[in-house]
Design a protein around this motif. Structure first.
Motif, PDB file in Angstrom:
ATOM      1  N   ALA A  71      49.518  36.543  40.591  1.00 17.26           N
ATOM      2  CA  ALA A  71      48.224  35.874  40.702  1.00 17.26           C
ATOM      3  C   ALA A  71      48.144  34.768  39.652  1.00 17.26           C
ATOM      4  O   ALA A  71      48.609  34.952  38.523  1.00 17.26           O
ATOM      5  CB  ALA A  71      47.095  36.876  40.495  1.00 17.26           C
ATOM      6  N   LYS A 103      42.522  42.897  41.098  1.00 19.42           N
ATOM      7  CA  LYS A 103      42.567  41.746  42.005  1.00 19.42           C
ATOM      8  C   LYS A 103      43.899  40.990  41.886  1.00 19.42           C
ATOM      9  O   LYS A 103      44.244  40.213  42.770  1.00 19.42           O
ATOM     10  CB  LYS A 103      41.395  40.798  41.729  1.00 19.42           C
ATOM     11  CG  LYS A 103      40.016  41.393  42.055  1.00 19.42           C
ATOM     12  CD  LYS A 103      39.839  41.626  43.538  1.00 19.42           C
ATOM     13  CE  LYS A 103      38.468  42.154  43.903  1.00 19.42           C
ATOM     14  NZ  LYS A 103      37.402  41.163  43.860  1.00 19.42           N
ATOM     15  N   VAL A 106      45.840  42.424  44.574  1.00 18.41           N
ATOM     16  CA  VAL A 106      45.346  41.958  45.877  1.00 18.41           C
ATOM     17  C   VAL A 106      45.971  40.608  46.220  1.00 18.41           C
ATOM     18  O   VAL A 106      46.354  40.356  47.362  1.00 18.41           O
ATOM     19  CB  VAL A 106      43.797  41.883  45.895  1.00 18.41           C
ATOM     20  CG1 VAL A 106      43.297  41.243  47.189  1.00 18.41           C
ATOM     21  CG2 VAL A 106      43.194  43.277  45.725  1.00 18.41           C
ATOM     22  N   TYR A 107      46.111  39.738  45.205  1.00 17.87           N
ATOM     23  CA  TYR A 107      46.762  38.437  45.428  1.00 17.87           C
ATOM     24  C   TYR A 107      48.207  38.659  45.887  1.00 17.87           C
ATOM     25  O   TYR A 107      48.648  38.063  46.876  1.00 17.87           O
ATOM     26  CB  TYR A 107      46.742  37.606  44.144  1.00 17.87           C
ATOM     27  CG  TYR A 107      47.382  36.241  44.307  1.00 17.87           C
ATOM     28  CD1 TYR A 107      46.614  35.124  44.634  1.00 17.87           C
ATOM     29  CD2 TYR A 107      48.758  36.061  44.141  1.00 17.87           C
ATOM     30  CE1 TYR A 107      47.202  33.877  44.805  1.00 17.87           C
ATOM     31  CE2 TYR A 107      49.353  34.820  44.308  1.00 17.87           C
ATOM     32  CZ  TYR A 107      48.564  33.735  44.630  1.00 17.87           C
ATOM     33  OH  TYR A 107      49.156  32.496  44.796  1.00 17.87           O
ATOM     34  N   GLY A 151      48.396  39.658  49.372  1.00 19.05           N
ATOM     35  CA  GLY A 151      48.171  38.522  50.269  1.00 19.05           C
ATOM     36  C   GLY A 151      49.447  37.743  50.525  1.00 19.05           C
ATOM     37  O   GLY A 151      49.711  37.295  51.656  1.00 19.05           O
ATOM     38  N   MET A 202      41.979  35.291  52.321  1.00 23.41           N
ATOM     39  CA  MET A 202      41.017  35.839  51.344  1.00 23.41           C
ATOM     40  C   MET A 202      41.743  36.444  50.140  1.00 23.41           C
ATOM     41  O   MET A 202      41.315  36.301  49.007  1.00 23.41           O
ATOM     42  CB  MET A 202      40.130  36.895  52.004  1.00 23.41           C
ATOM     43  CG  MET A 202      39.093  36.295  52.941  1.00 23.41           C
ATOM     44  SD  MET A 202      37.867  37.517  53.478  1.00 23.41           S
ATOM     45  CE  MET A 202      38.846  38.572  54.531  1.00 23.41           C
ATOM     46  N   CYS A 203      42.860  37.106  50.420  1.00 18.88           N
ATOM     47  CA  CYS A 203      43.602  37.777  49.337  1.00 18.88           C
ATOM     48  C   CYS A 203      44.213  36.784  48.347  1.00 18.88           C
ATOM     49  O   CYS A 203      44.340  37.098  47.165  1.00 18.88           O
ATOM     50  CB  CYS A 203      44.700  38.655  49.919  1.00 18.88           C
ATOM     51  SG  CYS A 203      44.105  40.141  50.759  1.00 18.88           S
ATOM     52  N   VAL A 204      44.601  35.590  48.828  1.00 18.33           N
ATOM     53  CA  VAL A 204      45.277  34.632  47.940  1.00 18.33           C
ATOM     54  C   VAL A 204      44.312  33.550  47.415  1.00 18.33           C
ATOM     55  O   VAL A 204      44.740  32.487  46.995  1.00 18.33           O
ATOM     56  CB  VAL A 204      46.510  33.971  48.604  1.00 18.33           C
ATOM     57  CG1 VAL A 204      47.575  35.010  48.905  1.00 18.33           C
ATOM     58  CG2 VAL A 204      46.136  33.208  49.874  1.00 18.33           C
ATOM     59  N   GLN A 205      43.015  33.846  47.428  1.00 17.09           N
ATOM     60  CA  GLN A 205      42.043  32.920  46.829  1.00 17.09           C
ATOM     61  C   GLN A 205      42.398  32.686  45.366  1.00 17.09           C
ATOM     62  O   GLN A 205      42.824  33.608  44.664  1.00 17.09           O
ATOM     63  CB  GLN A 205      40.631  33.511  46.899  1.00 17.09           C
ATOM     64  CG  GLN A 205      40.122  33.691  48.309  1.00 17.09           C
ATOM     65  CD  GLN A 205      39.214  32.546  48.730  1.00 17.09           C
ATOM     66  OE1 GLN A 205      39.382  31.417  48.281  1.00 17.09           O
ATOM     67  NE2 GLN A 205      38.273  32.842  49.586  1.00 17.09           N
ATOM     68  N   PRO A 250      39.770  35.175  41.367  1.00 16.86           N
ATOM     69  CA  PRO A 250      39.927  36.612  41.651  1.00 16.86           C
ATOM     70  C   PRO A 250      38.660  37.273  42.198  1.00 16.86           C
ATOM     71  O   PRO A 250      38.742  38.174  43.029  1.00 16.86           O
ATOM     72  CB  PRO A 250      40.324  37.219  40.292  1.00 16.86           C
ATOM     73  CG  PRO A 250      40.132  36.156  39.276  1.00 16.86           C
ATOM     74  CD  PRO A 250      40.119  34.847  39.977  1.00 16.86           C
ATOM     75  N   ARG A 293      38.373  37.367  45.976  1.00 17.24           N
ATOM     76  CA  ARG A 293      39.294  38.208  46.754  1.00 17.24           C
ATOM     77  C   ARG A 293      38.615  39.533  47.113  1.00 17.24           C
ATOM     78  O   ARG A 293      37.817  40.051  46.345  1.00 17.24           O
ATOM     79  CB  ARG A 293      40.566  38.501  45.945  1.00 17.24           C
ATOM     80  CG  ARG A 293      41.397  37.265  45.643  1.00 17.24           C
ATOM     81  CD  ARG A 293      42.542  37.558  44.683  1.00 17.24           C
ATOM     82  NE  ARG A 293      42.921  36.343  43.948  1.00 17.24           N
ATOM     83  CZ  ARG A 293      43.381  36.331  42.716  1.00 17.24           C
ATOM     84  NH1 ARG A 293      43.574  37.478  42.047  1.00 17.24           N
ATOM     85  NH2 ARG A 293      43.686  35.178  42.141  1.00 17.24           N
TER      86      ARG A 293
END
Length: 231
Positions: free
Chosen positions: A96, A108, A111-112, A115, A179-182, A185, A188
């Motif tokens: 991230a 988060k 989460v990235y 993604g 959304m995951c790679v916003q 953080p 996401r």
């Protein structure tokens, strides 16, 4: 694990090896998200995986994914803490941006990384591919402009799928990845919401044109067989 890693099936395909179809890809994505959900929401204190990538997702005989290699995992923040400060480690292309710049690790951050993996599953491209032209080497940087135009979503889909995927399912899967790679953080989703969305997609079984054609013919075939038997 008997079927090796997800990387083997996306990027290191051996001669004669079967390509992953759309249904199997969504099943793997949903299963990997569930593994991450266990670490984030069931473990106490929560665990930040910190090294989610295709080579760390292993597959059993039924293509059920298992997360492996917890060498970089960290216990997550507890109490009023929002993050864990640590030396930046992980794999380039999956980290991230805020973690890479500040060393501040949160749930988060995982989460990235997820993604990025989801984008790899959909596109068949590597997170970082130096063999491609300058603007296409970083998967997220390449995909971001395409996220803004639904007409360009088809350009992201893995060409080896040969169009054998549900258009709506592709749009939904790409929306989750986007959304995951916003960059921010806080924008996401939490992994539990990702699991809900991907579990729904994995439950929607897509039939290839050939399979759908066979299903349409089945009633006529069975009627003819019965006629032949009675005559």
């Amino acid at each position: 694990m008997p079927l090796g890693s997800l990387e083997d099936h996306l990027h290191d395909i051996s001669l004669g090896q079967k390509q992953l179809d759309w249904n199997t890809r969504m099943k793997i994505a949903a299963g990997a998200a569930k593994g991450l959900e266990y670490l984030h929401d069931r473990a106490s204190p929560p665990v930040i995986y910190r090294d989610l990538k295709c080579s760390n997702i292993l597959l059993d005989e039924g293509y059920h994914p298992k997360l492996s290699d917890f060498g970089l995992a960290k216990l997550g923040p507890v109490g009023d803490n929002t993050h864990v400060s640590t030396r930046v480690m992980g794999t380039y292309g999956y980290c991230a941006p805020e973690y890479a710049m500040t060393g501040q690790l949160t749930l988060k951050s995982d989460v990235y990384s997820f993604g990025v993996v989801l984008l790899e599953i959909i596109s068949g491209r590597k997170a970082i591919d130096n063999s491609k032209s300058a603007g296409e080497q970083n998967l997220v940087a390449w995909a971001r402009p395409l996220f803004r135009d639904r007409k360009k979503f088809m350009q992201i889909a893995d060409p080896t799928l040969q169009g054998q995927y549900p258009t709506r399912g592709l749009y939904q899967a790409l929306a989750i990845a986007a959304m995951c790679v916003q960059e921010q953080p806080n924008l996401r989703p939490v992994i539990a919401d990702v699991v809900t969305a991907l579990s729904y997609l994995a439950s929607q079984k897509y039939e290839t044109d050939q399979a759908a054609h066979k299903a349409q013919l089945a009633p006529f075939v069975s009627k003819n067989i019965k006629r032949d038997e009675t005559s």
